[in-house]
Design a protein around this motif. Structure first.
Motif, PDB file in Angstrom:
ATOM      1  N   TRP A  11       7.820   2.868  -1.499  1.00  0.00           N
ATOM      2  CA  TRP A  11       8.188   1.320  -1.319  1.00  0.00           C
ATOM      3  C   TRP A  11       9.671   1.316  -2.171  1.00  0.00           C
ATOM      4  O   TRP A  11      10.567   0.790  -1.733  1.00  0.00           O
ATOM      5  N   LYS A  24      -3.963   0.041   2.623  1.00  0.00           N
ATOM      6  CA  LYS A  24      -3.302   1.034   3.645  1.00  0.00           C
ATOM      7  C   LYS A  24      -4.321   0.713   4.706  1.00  0.00           C
ATOM      8  O   LYS A  24      -3.372   1.086   6.114  1.00  0.00           O
ATOM      9  N   ALA A  46       6.210   4.856   8.557  1.00  0.00           N
ATOM     10  CA  ALA A  46       5.822   4.059   7.477  1.00  0.00           C
ATOM     11  C   ALA A  46       7.281   3.488   6.937  1.00  0.00           C
ATOM     12  O   ALA A  46       8.554   4.028   7.342  1.00  0.00           O
ATOM     13  N   SER A  97       4.283  -0.055   2.990  1.00  0.00           N
ATOM     14  CA  SER A  97       3.848   0.938   1.883  1.00  0.00           C
ATOM     15  C   SER A  97       4.037   0.449   0.422  1.00  0.00           C
ATOM     16  O   SER A  97       4.190  -0.828   0.360  1.00  0.00           O
TER      17      SER A  97
END
Length: 461
Positions: free
Chosen positions: A117, A93, A107, A112
């Motif tokens: 995601w 991250k 994001a 992600s």
């Protein structure tokens, strides 16, 4: 400084405990490593470090900056595959999050992990079904036909050289925005979008591993301008959303249709972030890959002639089956992988290479695809364009050929990119003889770009 000293002391013992063999360490300080990672020559500097250390797995002196056991560079096929398919190893991250500046702070699938995601990637997958690949590739073929009849014909008539990357960007971008987002883009919009996107990428991508740039960004004029550029790019993506909503009969299961009808998105800014991501990934990667291949054809007249003769021996519908085309495309993608920077992972468990090098859990691993694809232990004369190497490839060569990465977080659009490459390259090479006027230069930020490469074309009877 005291905390950093203690952390370096602790991680040094972690790497050497129990007789573990740690990867060799690059002879660069932390600031030098940051400078290398932010350089437009980053892919080639990494290759040079590997050659100096005589190892395709090595350490960068950056662990103390991120408070991790080690920061590694990995370019050996077997361990690369293990890392990329490992369910416990995820995108760090602290680095991918820093790239969210490109998306105005939001994001997306690229930055992600986890459910955030997965829900977006799963929702997007139907847009890349075979029927949609055929539909989108047909439009891309039509766009290149239009380009040939208008612009390329004019270049030939006036004996004028053209910037191959610029021309291919225009062709592929027009195709992707029409088919994936059902939007007719004006030349002014295209120019403005590409300009603002470039300003944003130049700041946020190369500096993703630079914690100082983020901390003092408010005092840096280029970073303030990049934030403005990112906002303008997001506003364009929001415009695509508005146009979709106003459409009376949108095509089902296009990329934007899948985004707009996915409940995983909480708001339009999140949708706009993935739209921007796919606009980036959907045009410059494919366009630059085609450009590199065309440049190599112009640099190697013998290979160009062999490809043309192979294409002329079969019907256009069968071009994709040409062995010469397959070798040329594969070698072009190996030598100039557009996603040269590859992936970055936080290791979710300990790994050990076949050579016994220990990669501890919690380390950050850079996986530059160019290091893998130009690994001289696998590819003889690795820095040369030799399509014939694919006549009888070794198992190691096939294992090391990962231009679209690997695992669940690989390139979602690779089938579309492959289809377009296998349509556009033969369409140009079958009918035109290409001459290299200027080799240009290689630039890297996010993608490996052939900058200012100038070609001339001659129509053949």
């Amino acid at each position: 400084y005291f905390i950093v000293f203690i952390y370096k002391h602790r991680t040094k013992h972690l790497l050497h405990d129990a007789g573990r063999k740690s990867p060799p360490r690059a002879k660069l300080g932390p600031l030098q490593c940051i400078k290398m990672l932010a350089s437009k020559d980053y892919p080639f500097l990494i290759i040079n470090e590997a050659k100096k250390l005589q190892s395709y797995v090595f350490q960068l002196n950056m662990a103390s900056l991120f408070f991790v056991p080690a920061v590694l560079v990995v370019g050996e096929p077997k361990i690369v595959k293990e890392i990329l398919i490992d369910p416990l190893s995820t995108k760090p991250k602290q680095m991918y999050g820093a790239m969210e500046g490109t998306f105005d702070g939001y994001a997306n699938m690229f930055t992600s992990n986890g459910q955030f995601w997965h829900s977006r990637r799963k929702g997007m997958s139907p847009a890349f079904a075979s029927k949609h690949i055929k539909r989108m590739n047909l439009v891309a073929t039509q766009k290149v036909d239009q380009w040939i009849e208008t612009k390329l014909s004019s270049f030939i008539k006036n004996d004028q050289a053209f910037d191959v990357a610029k021309e291919m960007i225009n062709v592929v971008f027009d195709a992707i925005i029409e088919t994936a987002f059902e939007y007719n883009l004006s030349d002014k919009e295209k120019e403005d979008f590409c300009h603002e996107l470039k300003l944003s990428l130049l700041e946020f991508v190369p500096n993703a591993s630079n914690p100082f740039r983020k901390a003092f960004g408010m005092f840096i004029a280029e970073r303030r301008r990049a934030h403005l550029a990112a906002r303008r790019v997001r506003e364009f993506s929001l415009k695509l959303i508005d146009v979709y909503r106003q459409s009376k009969n949108p095509t089902k299961d296009t990329i934007i249709d899948r985004i707009m009808n996915n409940d995983a998105y909480e708001n339009d800014n999140q949708r706009a972030s993935d739209i921007t991501l796919l606009l980036i990934a959907g045009h410059d990667t494919t366009a630059f890959t085609i450009s590199w291949i065309l440049r190599e054809m112009a640099r190697h007249p013998k290979e160009q002639k062999e490809l043309r003769e192979s294409l002329k021996s079969v019907d256009r519908e069968e071009w994709r089956q040409s062995d010469a085309l397959k070798k040329v495309v594969k070698e072009g993608m190996r030598l100039f992988p557009v996603a040269s920077g590859g992936s970055i992972r936080t290791l979710g468990r300990d790994f050990v290479t076949d050579g016994g090098l220990f990669l501890p859990k919690g380390s950050i691993a850079f996986i530059p695809l160019i290091l893998l694809l130009r690994n001289s232990d696998i590819f003889e004369d690795a820095d040369s364009f030799i399509p014939s190497r694919w006549d009888n490839p070794t198992n190691e060569m096939e294992a090391g050929f990962l231009p679209f990465s690997l695992g669940k977080q690989n390139c979602i659009g690779q089938s579309l990119a492959t289809a377009e490459i296998y349509s556009i390259v033969p369409r140009i090479c079958a009918e035109f003889e290409l001459e290299l006027v200027d080799e240009g230069e290689t630039n890297f930020f996010l993608t490996l770009k052939p900058a200012n490469v100038m070609l001339k074309a001659k129509r053949l009877s």
